[in-house]
Design a protein around this motif. Structure first.
Motif, PDB file in Angstrom:
ATOM      1  N   PHE A   1     106.189  55.351 -10.640  1.00 25.43           N
ATOM      2  CA  PHE A   1     105.008  55.497 -11.478  1.00 25.43           C
ATOM      3  C   PHE A   1     105.331  55.328 -12.957  1.00 25.43           C
ATOM      4  CE2 PHE A   1     103.800  57.771  -7.616  1.00 25.43           C
ATOM      5  CZ  PHE A   1     102.606  57.140  -7.361  1.00 25.43           C
ATOM      6  N   ARG A   2     106.541  55.688 -13.369  1.00 24.97           N
ATOM      7  CA  ARG A   2     106.895  55.508 -14.774  1.00 24.97           C
ATOM      8  C   ARG A   2     106.923  54.024 -15.125  1.00 24.97           C
ATOM      9  NH1 ARG A   2     111.153  56.536 -17.079  1.00 24.97           N
ATOM     10  NH2 ARG A   2     112.533  56.294 -15.296  1.00 24.97           N
ATOM     11  N   ALA A   3     107.377  53.208 -14.193  1.00 24.23           N
ATOM     12  CA  ALA A   3     107.405  51.769 -14.452  1.00 24.23           C
ATOM     13  C   ALA A   3     105.990  51.221 -14.595  1.00 24.23           C
ATOM     14  CB  ALA A   3     108.135  51.046 -13.318  1.00 24.23           C
ATOM     15  N   LEU A   4     105.066  51.760 -13.784  1.00 26.99           N
ATOM     16  CA  LEU A   4     103.677  51.324 -13.902  1.00 26.99           C
ATOM     17  C   LEU A   4     103.102  51.720 -15.249  1.00 26.99           C
ATOM     18  CD1 LEU A   4     102.352  52.302 -10.381  1.00 26.99           C
ATOM     19  CD2 LEU A   4     102.600  49.990 -11.275  1.00 26.99           C
ATOM     20  N   ALA A   5     103.405  52.955 -15.662  1.00 26.11           N
ATOM     21  CA  ALA A   5     102.899  53.420 -16.948  1.00 26.11           C
ATOM     22  C   ALA A   5     103.480  52.594 -18.083  1.00 26.11           C
ATOM     23  CB  ALA A   5     103.247  54.892 -17.131  1.00 26.11           C
ATOM     24  N   ALA A   6     104.753  52.192 -17.949  1.00 21.49           N
ATOM     25  CA  ALA A   6     105.392  51.400 -19.002  1.00 21.49           C
ATOM     26  C   ALA A   6     104.730  50.046 -19.155  1.00 21.49           C
ATOM     27  CB  ALA A   6     106.873  51.224 -18.684  1.00 21.49           C
ATOM     28  N   ALA A   7     104.078  49.569 -18.083  1.00 21.24           N
ATOM     29  CA  ALA A   7     103.429  48.259 -18.153  1.00 21.24           C
ATOM     30  C   ALA A   7     102.144  48.298 -18.946  1.00 21.24           C
ATOM     31  CB  ALA A   7     103.154  47.744 -16.736  1.00 21.24           C
TER      32      ALA A   7
ATOM     33  N   ASN B   1     102.495  55.940   1.678  1.00 17.25           N
ATOM     34  CA  ASN B   1     102.794  54.734   0.914  1.00 17.25           C
ATOM     35  C   ASN B   1     101.534  53.922   0.645  1.00 17.25           C
ATOM     36  OD1 ASN B   1     105.788  53.802   0.333  1.00 17.25           O
ATOM     37  ND2 ASN B   1     105.826  55.102   2.139  1.00 17.25           N
ATOM     38  N   SER B   2     100.670  53.816   1.659  1.00 20.33           N
ATOM     39  CA  SER B   2      99.436  53.054   1.495  1.00 20.33           C
ATOM     40  C   SER B   2      98.567  53.664   0.401  1.00 20.33           C
ATOM     41  CB  SER B   2      98.671  53.021   2.818  1.00 20.33           C
ATOM     42  OG  SER B   2      97.420  52.383   2.662  1.00 20.33           O
ATOM     43  N   ALA B   3      98.447  55.001   0.406  1.00 20.35           N
ATOM     44  CA  ALA B   3      97.643  55.669  -0.622  1.00 20.35           C
ATOM     45  C   ALA B   3      98.240  55.455  -2.007  1.00 20.35           C
ATOM     46  CB  ALA B   3      97.541  57.163  -0.302  1.00 20.35           C
ATOM     47  N   CYS B   4      99.560  55.499  -2.114  1.00 20.87           N
ATOM     48  CA  CYS B   4     100.214  55.311  -3.412  1.00 20.87           C
ATOM     49  C   CYS B   4     100.027  53.887  -3.934  1.00 20.87           C
ATOM     50  CB  CYS B   4     101.695  55.648  -3.301  1.00 20.87           C
ATOM     51  SG  CYS B   4     102.028  57.409  -3.165  1.00 20.87           S
ATOM     52  N   HIS B   5     100.084  52.921  -3.040  1.00 23.02           N
ATOM     53  CA  HIS B   5      99.882  51.535  -3.473  1.00 23.02           C
ATOM     54  C   HIS B   5      98.444  51.311  -3.946  1.00 23.02           C
ATOM     55  CE1 HIS B   5     103.829  50.151  -2.528  1.00 23.02           C
ATOM     56  NE2 HIS B   5     103.738  50.426  -1.243  1.00 23.02           N
ATOM     57  N   GLN B   6      97.470  51.919  -3.258  1.00 28.46           N
ATOM     58  CA  GLN B   6      96.088  51.828  -3.724  1.00 28.46           C
ATOM     59  C   GLN B   6      95.924  52.487  -5.092  1.00 28.46           C
ATOM     60  OE1 GLN B   6      92.861  52.647  -0.807  1.00 28.46           O
ATOM     61  NE2 GLN B   6      94.529  53.018   0.633  1.00 28.46           N
ATOM     62  N   LEU B   7      96.596  53.621  -5.265  1.00 29.15           N
ATOM     63  CA  LEU B   7      96.538  54.326  -6.536  1.00 29.15           C
ATOM     64  C   LEU B   7      97.102  53.456  -7.658  1.00 29.15           C
ATOM     65  CD1 LEU B   7      95.667  57.307  -7.257  1.00 29.15           C
ATOM     66  CD2 LEU B   7      98.108  57.797  -7.425  1.00 29.15           C
ATOM     67  N   ALA B   8      98.218  52.802  -7.376  1.00 30.03           N
ATOM     68  CA  ALA B   8      98.837  51.945  -8.386  1.00 30.03           C
ATOM     69  C   ALA B   8      97.949  50.757  -8.742  1.00 30.03           C
ATOM     70  CB  ALA B   8     100.186  51.448  -7.865  1.00 30.03           C
ATOM     71  N   ARG B   9      97.194  50.265  -7.769  1.00 27.94           N
ATOM     72  CA  ARG B   9      96.337  49.101  -8.019  1.00 27.94           C
ATOM     73  C   ARG B   9      95.150  49.459  -8.908  1.00 27.94           C
ATOM     74  NH1 ARG B   9      95.691  44.143  -5.846  1.00 27.94           N
ATOM     75  NH2 ARG B   9      97.329  44.563  -4.342  1.00 27.94           N
ATOM     76  N   VAL B  10      94.553  50.625  -8.691  1.00 29.57           N
ATOM     77  CA  VAL B  10      93.325  50.964  -9.411  1.00 29.57           C
ATOM     78  C   VAL B  10      93.602  51.678 -10.731  1.00 29.57           C
ATOM     79  CG1 VAL B  10      92.944  53.251  -8.380  1.00 29.57           C
ATOM     80  CG2 VAL B  10      90.980  51.835  -9.037  1.00 29.57           C
ATOM     81  N   ALA B  11      94.803  52.263 -10.881  1.00 28.64           N
ATOM     82  CA  ALA B  11      95.087  53.083 -12.077  1.00 28.64           C
ATOM     83  C   ALA B  11      94.887  52.337 -13.392  1.00 28.64           C
ATOM     84  CB  ALA B  11      96.506  53.658 -11.985  1.00 28.64           C
ATOM     85  N   PRO B  12      95.362  51.091 -13.550  1.00 29.87           N
ATOM     86  CA  PRO B  12      95.221  50.430 -14.860  1.00 29.87           C
ATOM     87  C   PRO B  12      93.790  50.017 -15.198  1.00 29.87           C
ATOM     88  CG  PRO B  12      96.967  49.433 -13.518  1.00 29.87           C
ATOM     89  CD  PRO B  12      96.148  50.280 -12.626  1.00 29.87           C
ATOM     90  N   THR B  13      92.870  50.083 -14.258  1.00 26.36           N
ATOM     91  CA  THR B  13      91.488  49.661 -14.490  1.00 26.36           C
ATOM     92  C   THR B  13      90.660  50.831 -15.008  1.00 26.36           C
ATOM     93  OG1 THR B  13      90.626  50.232 -12.295  1.00 26.36           O
ATOM     94  CG2 THR B  13      91.801  48.136 -12.500  1.00 26.36           C
ATOM     95  N   GLN B  14      89.375  50.581 -15.240  1.00 25.12           N
ATOM     96  CA  GLN B  14      88.444  51.623 -15.650  1.00 25.12           C
ATOM     97  C   GLN B  14      87.518  52.035 -14.509  1.00 25.12           C
ATOM     98  OE1 GLN B  14      88.774  53.010 -18.705  1.00 25.12           O
ATOM     99  NE2 GLN B  14      90.507  51.611 -18.907  1.00 25.12           N
ATOM    100  N   ALA B  15      87.811  51.577 -13.302  1.00 24.29           N
ATOM    101  CA  ALA B  15      86.904  51.797 -12.170  1.00 24.29           C
ATOM    102  C   ALA B  15      86.792  53.277 -11.812  1.00 24.29           C
ATOM    103  CB  ALA B  15      87.398  51.009 -10.956  1.00 24.29           C
TER     104      ALA B  15
END
Length: 615
Positions: A235-241, A288-302
């Motif tokens: 998750f830190r890598a995602l936040a860094a992006a 893992n599936s839930a975490c991947h969905q979380l990573a996909r939607v987190a950067p958006t405003q949805a």
């Protein structure tokens, strides 16, 4: 051709094994592995069945695949070349962990009375049977009461090494990533707390054979590097992006991860609550599936709508969503809609102006204003009244609110995250929830599965909660007894993760200092029936309570069969038929309920049919 299931092999109970090995029920060493103790390699081999007619292979009741090693090698190269070495290693390590946990479940269910040491060693035999690697134990010592595990093993003919060397040649780093994950998953699932394996020598590094060492996490000390590959997502890598978070992450080093923290945990951000109360832990496919969905939607405003049973961790996921989003620097405001009376919900959400009603002596902002620039989490949103739903809908559509008793509008920039444990669509059809609000919330729905559907995560959660509650209460508890592990892994958890957390906390408080948590420390009589508690027994295996009266048992059997003469064939036929009916024709489930493999159940069922036809 389909392999004929063998007759059931006589089993040695834990109590019998204890007598033969000096009474060691919860300890084991490599020199205590007796050839006759079950499950043997022959037992495991007899659990493998081929059914080419319908295109399936079974290991006990788990479906298996027979794949070309070169095809897996090609997939491995694609992952490395596409994702990079580190991400590919994480994916393969986690896949291995799930495979190990599943094999541990198989052995637990198939041989519940097996010798403890042999059950632990069955993982090495299964690894060989599945064509992955030949495992030779060098040294092996565990003590469940003390919470210690130490094992050293040699791996020969590793299929992962074959494919890695073929693609990349001899290098400077180990390559048996899936196998390390498998060993970690298998032993962790049986031991009841986190056991980390490390590959110290590897053929991909030029060694003649691979050498691995496994220890309980606390014995290794710093296990941050190991846990990094078991995390479902960095998750830190995602936040860094995301641009807003980049400067913060470079300005301050990441906080350390405690040795006892479980795999799948994202590291705690500086704003996180102390004690790791909002960490997410797991390595199962559902997690893992839930975490991947979380990573996909987190950067958006949805808008995100979390659904799932009570206690599955909806607020924990909502906090993680906020922490890895572009709004991480803003506030996270949580509201439990069910805890606020309907007469106060409007003032709580939108704020109130001074003098708006009796008692409103000062103006104060509502939750929308407090969450401006951040995330507003509305838990149990299905409990809102229709009037409150209409006001919430307007605020979401317009992006502005009016305080109670106020006359001017206030612009707010809020990302809404909602959660519910009820079926909102059914509530819409029943007229209790507004259809337009439902579609406004249901932009990106995320269903979080109940704990009973992600049992691979239970050992990791047990370890995580054990470490956390020991630190919080100032207690020193070394782990869980074998029967406590078995009870937790077999429990239905109607309260899900919240219930598991409470059970572990109760165990930490109830257990003796420096000792392991046992079943009586975890459960009370209102949670496990008398029969279940007695069936667990002092030896840690399921069995008939000692107090049962044989004459009473014979009477029950005669009543069930409707005859005065007891017949083994008739009794077996009745058991098979009732098991099928109870599980609605599901052969695998019926077989598990009788302690048989699927193939053995089918064999016994086919054997009964000619007799029935003759009658």
């Amino acid at each position: 051709m389909r392999k004929t299931p063998p007759a059931k092999t006589p089993r040695i109970s834990l109590a019998e094994a204890a007598r033969e090995t000096g009474g060691l029920l919860k300890k084991g060493r490599v020199d205590q592995i007796a050839p006759g103790h079950h499950p043997t390699m022959a037992d495991l081999t007899e659990s493998l069945f081929f059914s080419p007619g319908d295109g399936r292979i079974w290991l006990n009741d788990q479906r298996m695949l027979l794949l070309h090693s070169s095809a897996m090698g090609h997939l491995r190269r694609e992952l490395i070349d596409t994702l990079g070495r580190e991400r590919a290693r994480g994916l393969l390590t986690r896949a291995g962990y799930v495979a190990g946990a599943r094999d541990a479940q198989l052995v637990r269910e198939r041989w519940p009375q097996g010798d403890t040491t042999t059950v632990f060693m069955a993982g090495t035999r299964l690894h060989a049977l599945e064509g992955i690697v030949k495992v030779t134990p060098v040294s092996y010592d565990f003590d469940i009461d003390r919470g210690t595990y130490e094992g050293e093993f040699l791996w020969e003919h590793s299929s992962e090494d074959d494919e890695h060397i073929e693609a990349y040649g001899i290098g400077t780093e180990s390559a048996c990533w899936t196998q390390v994950g498998y060993a970690t998953g298998y032993v962790t699932s049986l031991f009841g707390q986190l056991v980390i394996f490390r590959e110290l020598d590897c053929r991909s590094m030029g060694a003649a054979v691979c050498r691995v060492v496994g220890r309980n996490a606390s014995a290794w000390g710093d296990v941050r590097e190991d846990l990094r590959y078991l995390e479902a997502k960095d998750f830190r890598a995602l936040a860094a992006a995301s641009p807003p978070a980049r400067a913060t992450l470079h300005a301050a080093p990441p906080p350390p991860v405690a040795a006892g923290e479980g795999p799948g945990q994202a590291r705690t951000a500086p704003a996180a609550t102390a004690g790791g109360r909002h960490e997410i832990v797991g390595a199962s496919s559902a997690f893992n599936s839930a975490c991947h969905q979380l990573a996909r939607v987190a950067p958006t405003q949805a808008t995100v709508l979390f659904t799932g049973e009570s206690g599955v961790g909806k607020e924990v996921f909502a906090r993680r969503l906020h922490r890895i989003s572009r709004r991480a620097e803003g506030p996270f405001v949580a509201v439990n809609c069910a805890a606020i009376p309907d007469t106060l919900i409007e003032s709580e959400l939108f704020g109130v102006e001074r003098g708006a009603f009796t008692g409103a002596s000062v103006s104060r902002p509502g939750r929308f204003e407090r969450a401006d620039g951040g995330t507003l989490f509305l838990d149990e949103i299905g409990t809102l009244s229709l009037v409150s739903q209409g006001k919430l809908l307007r605020a979401l559509q317009e992006g502005e609110i009016e305080r109670v008793g106020g006359s001017k509008t206030v612009q707010v920039d809020v990302r809404l995250v909602a959660a519910t444990n009820v079926d909102l669509l059914a509530e819409v059809e029943a007229g209790r929830f507004r259809e337009d609000l439902y579609y406004r919330l249901n932009v990106f729905p995320m269903h979080l599965p109940p704990l009973r559907e992600r049992r691979d995560d239970i050992p990791l959660l047990m370890n995580h909660f054990l470490q956390r509650e020991c630190a919080r209460h100032g207690r020193e508890v070394v782990g869980f007894t074998p029967r406590a592990v078995r009870a937790l892994l077999g429990y239905a958890f109607p309260g899900n993760i919240r219930e598991l957390q409470n059970l572990v906390e109760r165990g930490v408080i109830s257990a003796e200092e420096g000792k392991a948590i046992d079943v009586p420390h975890l459960f009370r009589r209102e949670q496990l029936s008398d029969e279940t508690l007695l069936a667990l027994g002092a030896s840690g295996h399921l069995g008939r309570p000692a107090s049962a009266d044989p004459q009473h048992l014979h009477g029950l059997l005669r009543d069930a069969l409707g005859t005065e003469q007891l017949s083994l064939d008739a009794l077996e036929a009745r058991l098979l038929r009732d098991a099928l009916l109870a599980h609605e024709g599901n052969v695998s489930a019926a077989a598990r309920s009788l302690g048989l493999s699927r193939a053995q159940f089918a064999y016994r069922l086919d054997k009964q049919r000619p007799a029935a036809a003759a009658d």
